[in-house]
Design a protein around this motif. Structure first.
Motif, PDB file in Angstrom:
ATOM      1  N   ALA A 115      11.595  -4.473  -7.716  1.00  0.00           N
ATOM      2  CA  ALA A 115      11.499  -3.689  -6.487  1.00  0.00           C
ATOM      3  C   ALA A 115      10.751  -2.384  -6.715  1.00  0.00           C
ATOM      4  O   ALA A 115      10.057  -1.885  -5.823  1.00  0.00           O
ATOM      5  N   MET A 116      10.879  -1.810  -7.899  1.00  0.00           N
ATOM      6  CA  MET A 116      10.184  -0.554  -8.204  1.00  0.00           C
ATOM      7  C   MET A 116       8.674  -0.740  -8.067  1.00  0.00           C
ATOM      8  O   MET A 116       7.968   0.124  -7.546  1.00  0.00           O
ATOM      9  N   HIS A 117       8.179  -1.870  -8.539  1.00  0.00           N
ATOM     10  CA  HIS A 117       6.738  -2.139  -8.454  1.00  0.00           C
ATOM     11  C   HIS A 117       6.292  -2.223  -6.997  1.00  0.00           C
ATOM     12  O   HIS A 117       5.220  -1.720  -6.645  1.00  0.00           O
ATOM     13  N   ILE A 118       7.109  -2.842  -6.142  1.00  0.00           N
ATOM     14  CA  ILE A 118       6.757  -2.969  -4.727  1.00  0.00           C
ATOM     15  C   ILE A 118       6.662  -1.593  -4.080  1.00  0.00           C
ATOM     16  O   ILE A 118       5.750  -1.321  -3.292  1.00  0.00           O
ATOM     17  N   ILE A 119       7.599  -0.716  -4.396  1.00  0.00           N
ATOM     18  CA  ILE A 119       7.558   0.645  -3.852  1.00  0.00           C
ATOM     19  C   ILE A 119       6.289   1.364  -4.311  1.00  0.00           C
ATOM     20  O   ILE A 119       5.579   1.985  -3.517  1.00  0.00           O
TER      21      ILE A 119
END
Length: 224
Positions: free
Chosen positions: A120-124
């Motif tokens: 999820a960090m990458h998506i943000i």
């Protein structure tokens, strides 16, 4: 003396005012749990606030929904003098698609709630429509399958298969099959993804669109 005091006070108060607004989450550190929760929240807002009025007009039906072979058949039928029947069909199909999209909102919202993330960090950090792209890639197919019963209910309600069979009678209707459930499920899901993408861009770009504390924290700065 007063002229010196006023600028001095302004210099003191402006940074203080700035720290009370933009610096509200200055010490916040993004983590995986918050990132995943914020993405779900953002995507659900995009679904729940979607308005599909006018999303399936005749031009959209003819250029983006119906396959090329079907469009050619309809043009041929039109030249035979059945323009009114075609207009009625495309208008009714658009109405059914709008109703299907609205009725599919709970299905999409439920799917988003149950989404699992690998990073999820990458998506943000990726920006743009990374959240919507992940939604499409991870559960897009299952969402299309899930809304199919809603599509079929609308097709029966508006008697669209019967209308189509009448339109193509002059061409030998049995030879021209139109898989309306598949076509409409695809069109409705794509319309939903477009609405979600619009909301994602807005939340990433405009602080006024971040209507919850979580969205404000996660999207308050660039994490790249």
């Amino acid at each position: 003396m007063k002229r010196l005091i006023v600028p001095f006070l302004l210099l003191f108060l402006l940074p203080l005012s700035y720290s009370c607004t933009s610096g509200r989450f200055a010490g916040y550190k993004l983590n995986e749990n918050d990132a995943a929760a914020a993405i779900r929240q953002m995507l659900q807002l995009g679904v729940q606030e979607s308005n599909f009025t006018g999303a399936f007009n005749k031009e959209t039906i003819m250029t983006a929904v119906l396959p090329e072979g079907v469009r050619k058949a309809m043009n041929t039928v039109s030249m035979l003098g059945l323009t009114n029947e075609i207009d009625r069909f495309t208008t009714t199909l658009g109405t059914a698609a709008e109703k299907t999209a609205t009725n599919s909102i709970p299905i999409f919202a439920s799917g988003i709630s149950n989404m699992q993330f690998t990073d999820a960090m990458h998506i943000i950090k990726a920006g743009g429509t990374a959240g919507t792209d992940y939604l499409r890639a991870s559960i897009g197919d299952s969402l299309r399958r899930s809304i199919r019963p809603v599509v079929e209910t609308a097709l029966q309600e508006y008697k669209l298969n019967d209308m189509w069979n009448e339109i193509v009678k002059p061409l030998g209707g049995n030879k021209i099959k139109l898989d309306l459930p598949t076509i409409m499920a695809g069109a409705v899901s794509e319309a939903m993804f477009r609405k979600v993408a619009e909301k994602e861009r807005l939340i990433r770009a405009e602080k006024e669109a971040r209507t919850t504390t979580l969205l404000q924290k996660v999207f308050s700065k660039s994490w790249s």
